[in-house]
Design a protein around this motif. Sequence first.
Motif, mmCIF file in Angstrom:
data_model
loop_
_atom_site.group_PDB
_atom_site.id
_atom_site.type_symbol
_atom_site.label_atom_id
_atom_site.label_comp_id
_atom_site.label_asym_id
_atom_site.label_seq_id
_atom_site.Cartn_x
_atom_site.Cartn_y
_atom_site.Cartn_z
ATOM 1 N N GLY A 165 0.808 -1.210 0.000
ATOM 2 C CA GLY A 165 0.000 0.000 0.000
ATOM 3 C C GLY A 165 0.841 1.259 0.000
ATOM 4 N N PHE A 166 1.903 1.270 0.810
ATOM 5 C CA PHE A 166 2.774 2.452 0.834
ATOM 6 C C PHE A 166 3.554 2.612 -0.463
ATOM 7 C CE2 PHE A 166 2.366 2.426 5.541
ATOM 8 C CZ PHE A 166 1.947 3.746 5.669
ATOM 9 N N ILE A 167 3.944 1.510 -1.078
ATOM 10 C CA ILE A 167 4.643 1.588 -2.359
ATOM 11 C C ILE A 167 3.712 2.143 -3.438
ATOM 12 C CG2 ILE A 167 5.630 0.176 -4.210
ATOM 13 C CD1 ILE A 167 6.843 -1.582 -1.967
ATOM 14 N N LEU A 168 2.458 1.694 -3.443
ATOM 15 C CA LEU A 168 1.503 2.199 -4.438
ATOM 16 C C LEU A 168 1.168 3.678 -4.210
ATOM 17 C CD1 LEU A 168 -0.989 -0.777 -4.773
ATOM 18 C CD2 LEU A 168 0.723 -0.026 -6.421
ATOM 19 N N MET A 169 1.267 4.129 -2.967
ATOM 20 C CA MET A 169 0.956 5.521 -2.668
ATOM 21 C C MET A 169 2.109 6.465 -3.016
ATOM 22 S SD MET A 169 -0.465 7.071 0.904
ATOM 23 C CE MET A 169 -1.553 5.710 1.184
ATOM 24 N N ALA A 170 3.307 5.940 -3.131
ATOM 25 C CA ALA A 170 4.488 6.774 -3.376
ATOM 26 C C ALA A 170 4.495 7.301 -4.809
ATOM 27 C CB ALA A 170 5.741 5.962 -3.116
ATOM 28 N N GLY A 171 5.285 8.316 -5.015
ATOM 29 C CA GLY A 171 5.480 8.867 -6.352
ATOM 30 C C GLY A 171 4.635 10.099 -6.584
#
Length: 93
Positions: free
Chosen positions: A38-44
């Motif tokens: 979830g945190f990886i998908l939220m990054a960027g």
Amino acid sequence: MAVVNSPKKSPASKNTLFLFDKTNYYIMFAGIGLILLGFILMAGGKSQDPHVFNKEEIYSFRRITLAPFLIIAGFVVEVVAIMRKPKTTQEKI
């Protein structure tokens, strides 16, 4: 009066009762994986030009809906892993 010494048990012969079993740890690792995903998908979402605001990239379905849902689901899985009672075949002392 004579003092009778009880036989000492070796550390290997002690009955240890663990709080969690293997399944609990597998469920915990799955919850940690969901939270990290979830945190990886939220990054960027960084723009090349600081004066340009890309609304579609910042407010995408992935960042606004999917990622927080995965993070909350991960925390729910963690609670389930902690609250799950391990199946024991040992007799409690």
